[in-house]
Design an enzyme around this catalytic site. Structure first.
Site, PDB file in Angstrom:
ATOM      1  N   GLY A 175       0.832  -1.196   0.000  1.00  0.00           N
ATOM      2  CA  GLY A 175       0.000   0.000   0.000  1.00  0.00           C
ATOM      3  C   GLY A 175       0.869   1.249   0.000  1.00  0.00           C
ATOM      4  N   GLY A 176       0.296   2.336   0.509  1.00  0.00           N
ATOM      5  CA  GLY A 176       1.023   3.602   0.551  1.00  0.00           C
ATOM      6  C   GLY A 176       2.307   3.511   1.355  1.00  0.00           C
ATOM      7  N   GLY A 410      25.405  12.896 -28.541  1.00  0.00           N
ATOM      8  CA  GLY A 410      24.844  13.454 -27.311  1.00  0.00           C
ATOM      9  C   GLY A 410      25.168  12.593 -26.102  1.00  0.00           C
ATOM     10  CB  ALA A 411      25.424   8.933 -25.644  1.00  0.00           C
TER      11      ALA A 411
HETATM   12  C1  HXC Z   1      -3.855  -4.051  11.902  1.00  0.00           C
HETATM   13  C2  HXC Z   1      -2.805  -5.933  11.179  1.00  0.00           C
HETATM   14  C3  HXC Z   1      -2.487  -5.317   9.965  1.00  0.00           C
HETATM   15  C4  HXC Z   1      -2.919  -3.973   9.759  1.00  0.00           C
HETATM   16  C5  HXC Z   1      -1.691  -7.305   9.943  1.00  0.00           C
HETATM   17  N1  HXC Z   1      -2.304  -7.174  11.132  1.00  0.00           N
HETATM   18  N2  HXC Z   1      -1.802  -6.191   9.207  1.00  0.00           N
HETATM   19  N3  HXC Z   1      -3.495  -5.313  12.145  1.00  0.00           N
HETATM   20  N4  HXC Z   1      -3.599  -3.377  10.767  1.00  0.00           N
HETATM   21  N5  HXC Z   1      -2.634  -3.290   8.647  1.00  0.00           N
HETATM   22  C6  HXC Z   1      -2.369  -8.135  12.197  1.00  0.00           C
HETATM   23  C7  HXC Z   1      -3.265  -9.317  11.913  1.00  0.00           C
HETATM   24  O1  HXC Z   1      -4.601  -9.012  12.229  1.00  0.00           O
HETATM   25  C8  HXC Z   1      -2.679 -10.366  12.839  1.00  0.00           C
HETATM   26  O2  HXC Z   1      -3.121 -10.081  14.139  1.00  0.00           O
HETATM   27  C9  HXC Z   1      -1.210 -10.049  12.815  1.00  0.00           C
HETATM   28  O3  HXC Z   1      -1.090  -8.694  12.373  1.00  0.00           O
HETATM   29  C10 HXC Z   1      -0.411 -10.904  11.862  1.00  0.00           C
HETATM   30  O4  HXC Z   1      -1.058 -10.892  10.617  1.00  0.00           O
HETATM   31  P1  HXC Z   1      -1.434 -12.230   9.835  1.00  0.00           P
HETATM   32  O5  HXC Z   1      -2.404 -11.869   8.797  1.00  0.00           O
HETATM   33  O6  HXC Z   1      -1.815 -13.296  10.790  1.00  0.00           O
HETATM   34  O7  HXC Z   1      -0.028 -12.610   9.222  1.00  0.00           O
HETATM   35  P2  HXC Z   1       0.304 -13.154   7.781  1.00  0.00           P
HETATM   36  O8  HXC Z   1      -0.562 -14.315   7.449  1.00  0.00           O
HETATM   37  O9  HXC Z   1       1.778 -13.373   7.773  1.00  0.00           O
HETATM   38  O10 HXC Z   1      -0.068 -11.984   6.764  1.00  0.00           O
HETATM   39  C11 HXC Z   1       0.596 -10.777   6.837  1.00  0.00           C
HETATM   40  C12 HXC Z   1      -0.076  -9.741   5.919  1.00  0.00           C
HETATM   41  C13 HXC Z   1      -1.591  -9.644   6.256  1.00  0.00           C
HETATM   42  C14 HXC Z   1       0.068 -10.203   4.463  1.00  0.00           C
HETATM   43  C15 HXC Z   1       0.651  -8.445   6.097  1.00  0.00           C
HETATM   44  O11 HXC Z   1      -1.726  -9.472   7.654  1.00  0.00           O
HETATM   45  C16 HXC Z   1      -2.244  -8.516   5.574  1.00  0.00           C
HETATM   46  O12 HXC Z   1      -2.614  -8.617   4.391  1.00  0.00           O
HETATM   47  N6  HXC Z   1      -2.434  -7.410   6.301  1.00  0.00           N
HETATM   48  C17 HXC Z   1      -3.111  -6.259   5.765  1.00  0.00           C
HETATM   49  C18 HXC Z   1      -2.212  -5.555   4.831  1.00  0.00           C
HETATM   50  C19 HXC Z   1      -2.825  -4.299   4.324  1.00  0.00           C
HETATM   51  O13 HXC Z   1      -3.688  -4.313   3.466  1.00  0.00           O
HETATM   52  N7  HXC Z   1      -2.406  -3.198   4.963  1.00  0.00           N
HETATM   53  C20 HXC Z   1      -2.895  -1.927   4.640  1.00  0.00           C
HETATM   54  C21 HXC Z   1      -2.034  -1.491   3.464  1.00  0.00           C
HETATM   55  S1  HXC Z   1      -2.482   0.078   2.933  1.00  0.00           S
HETATM   56  P3  HXC Z   1      -3.339 -11.237  15.229  1.00  0.00           P
HETATM   57  O14 HXC Z   1      -3.920 -10.552  16.394  1.00  0.00           O
HETATM   58  O15 HXC Z   1      -4.270 -12.224  14.589  1.00  0.00           O
HETATM   59  O16 HXC Z   1      -1.997 -11.814  15.470  1.00  0.00           O
HETATM   60  C22 HXC Z   1      -1.558   1.015   3.867  1.00  0.00           C
HETATM   61  C23 HXC Z   1      -1.872   2.387   3.664  1.00  0.00           C
HETATM   62  C24 HXC Z   1      -0.731   3.230   4.013  1.00  0.00           C
HETATM   63  O17 HXC Z   1      -0.740   0.625   4.595  1.00  0.00           O
HETATM   64  C25 HXC Z   1      -1.106   4.578   3.567  1.00  0.00           C
HETATM   65  C26 HXC Z   1      -0.041   5.531   3.756  1.00  0.00           C
HETATM   66  C27 HXC Z   1      -0.439   6.822   3.168  1.00  0.00           C
END
Ligand code: HXC
Length: 520
Positions: A175-176, A410-411
């Site tokens: 993501g971001g 030019g290069a």
């Molecule tokens: C809160 C999160 C989290 C998140 C993971 N967890 N990502 N909690 N916010 N963004 C938590 C899970 O709920 C879980 O909690 C623990 O972290 C481990 O995650 P798992 O899913 O069990 O691990 P894994 O199977 O290894 O998968 C990892 C992962 C997946 C691929 C990163 O968790 C995932 O897809 N997370 C979401 C990613 C995402 O879309 N993030 C937002 C991106 S956009 P528990 O309690 O069960 O242990 C973004 C915007 C930024 O970041 C913008 C900036 C401008």
């Protein structure tokens, strides 16, 4: 008095307990899970990165406010370890995201901890190294998590060109969240266990109906070879952190300092007679520019940047006479060393990093021109090539070039030539400095004669030979003073070191302006 002692002892025990709780972070089970995935824990990474016993941690006890959606979990440290320590005795700041705590996700407190060390890094003039392993914005914190990212992005930009910023991607980065590392100067990625993408495989599937794995979409290999996002890759965490230490050894701590001198006991006047025979007699035959690079540098040590991307140009750090230099070299063994869009962007960014951090630039030139064709024209070779031209031209650090063989059109100008005000220009006797290659030139200026000839091939070859005699040498340019000396290849190392010494006190004054407008 006794009561006071007891109270004090209790306080110490409380502190001990809070520290232990912070160290265990998301729990032993999750720490073990990290190991099972072939990853080190956030804390192990910090200790491996820094000199033994040098880490000083900040905000170990800081917690978040707890999120919403019924998830009010608060962890000491809030999923990121921050502080400072040393690498080879030089101070650096570091943050290391802890995947065992809510997936290393970034919320308000987590971000505040990172921002604190970024601010301190700029204040004291020390590099900042981020070890990223995070699920991204902490969903439960909503817009606060987005605001928290914004604070980091803002600091990344403010610190750009002030202190070196290095990112290691050692797990998810999606993501971001990818934009903080991408603003930093160098990105390391660990093979098989890290990935970076703006939208993950599931969104790709929904939007484009394509099946793709995380590794195929944004793994280390893809970003090292195709996108050019990653500057370095490593097979595991340990080797990745070792390479970060190595990179730091080449860099100054900030933009007011010079890189540290490291004496590798390699005599400055060492000659390499084999270089006299490096360039093949046949101008269409290739050779490996790495032979020259490894021959001239101190101790034959070279740290190549983006070694798998745009391999027709080589960029990297080495030392000459102990001093760090940034090297940009055409690679005749790949696409004949031609400049294309990717090579121009790769080298342009490298040149700007070196200039920002007082690292002298050396170009080794063997360039037949810009890549022709609609793909390149439509892909923007004009504006991308202009980036490299702009970057070399605006650089005020000592700039030296060595024309090894082809320097066409030019290069040639773009590759740090005298005409865009490089400081010292050498040419090997094998240099060919001309508007274009012999074939193209003969076809343009003798087109009518060649078309009218009974045997056009013979006339073309005659005219090419004529052109080659006139221009395929460095002597005309030397007579004009466009190059400072035609040197024996074997003495290249010594001549470069002497040129660097004389340029040590170089100063350039530029007219005042807010900033230039590099063609992005
Ligand atoms: C809160 C999160 C989290 C998140 C993971 N967890 N990502 N909690 N916010 N963004 C938590 C899970 O709920 C879980 O909690 C623990 O972290 C481990 O995650 P798992 O899913 O069990 O691990 P894994 O199977 O290894 O998968 C990892 C992962 C997946 C691929 C990163 O968790 C995932 O897809 N997370 C979401 C990613 C995402 O879309 N993030 C937002 C991106 S956009 P528990 O309690 O069960 O242990 C973004 C915007 C930024 O970041 C913008 C900036 C401008």
């Amino acid at each position: 008095m006794v009561a006071m002692d007891d109270q004090y002892r209790t306080t110490l025990e409380t502190l001990e307990g809070m520290r232990s709780e912070s160290i265990v972070a998301g729990g032993r089970e999750k720490l073990e899970a990290q190991h099972r995935l072939g990853k080190l824990t956030a804390r192990e990474r910090v200790h491996l990165l820094l000199d033994d016993g040098s880490f000083q941690e900040f905000d170990m006890l800081k917690t978040g406010r707890g999120g919403s959606l019924g998830d009010l979990r608060r962890y000491p440290g809030d999923g990121v370890i921050t502080g400072h320590g040393s690498i080879d005795g030089r101070e650096v700041f570091v943050f290391s995201q802890d995947f065992t705590v809510i997936g290393g996700s970034l919320g308000e407190a987590h971000s505040q901890k990172i921002c604190k060390v970024m601010d301190m890094a700029v204040k004291v003039g020390a590099p900042i190294i981020g070890l990223n392993d995070s699920g991204g914005a902490r969903i439960q914190e909503g817009v606060d998590a987005l605001a928290a990212y914004g604070e980091i992005f803002h600091r990344n930009v403010s610190a750009s060109g002030v202190v070196p910023q290095i990112s290691c991607i050692m797990g998810p980065c999606a993501g971001g969240a990818v934009y903080s590392p991408s603003i930093t100067d160098f990105i390391f990625m660990v093979q098989e266990s890290s990935y970076m993408f703006v939208t993950g495989p599931s969104v790709v599937k929904t939007v484009t109906h394509q099946d793709i794995t995380s590794e195929e979409l944004g793994g280390a290999r893809v970003h090292a070879q195709k996108s050019g996002v990653a500057h370095f890759t490593a097979p595991n965490d340990v080797l990745c952190l070792r390479e970060v230490r190595r990179l730091i050894s080449y860099l100054p701590s900030n933009n007011r300092q010079r890189a540290p001198i490291l004496d590798l006991r390699d005599p400055p006047d060492r000659v390499d007679p084999a270089l006299d025979y490096l360039v093949p007699e046949n101008p269409n035959q290739t050779y490996d520019m790495n032979v020259l690079i490894y021959s001239i540098l101190d101790g034959s040590e070279f740290m190549e940047v983006q070694s798998w991307f745009a391999r027709n140009i080589i960029c990297g750090f080495g030392r000459l006479g102990g001093q760090t230099i940034g090297l940009v070299a055409n690679q005749p063994a790949v696409l004949a060393g031609v400049l294309d869009t990717e090579a121009s962007v790769k080298a342009g960014r490298f040149v700007r990093f070196c200039d920002a951090f007082n690292i002298p630039l050396i170009s080794l030139v063997d360039v037949p021109g810009f890549m022709p064709g609609p793909d390149q024209e439509h892909g923007g070779i004009i504006r991308h090539g202009a980036k490299l031209l702009y970057a070399f031209t605006e650089a005020t650090v000592p700039r030296i070039s060595v024309i090894v063989r082809k320097a066409y059109g030019g290069a040639y100008l773009v590759m740090n030539s005298k005409h865009i005000h490089s400081d010292v220009d050498f040419a090997w006797p094998t240099a060919e400095i001309a508007v274009m290659g012999p074939k193209g030139a003969a076809e343009v200026i003798h087109r009518k004669e060649i078309q009218a000839a009974g045997d056009p091939e013979v006339v073309l070859n005659d005219r090419m030979a004529e052109y080659r005699r006139a221009f395929a040498n460095p002597f005309l340019a030397a007579q004009r003073g466009y190059i400072d000396d035609v040197i024996f290849p074997r003495e290249t190392r010594h001549r470069l070191i002497r040129a660097l010494q004389v340029l040590e006190t170089k100063e350039v004054k530029r007219p005042e302006r807010k900033h230039g407008n590099i063609p992005l």
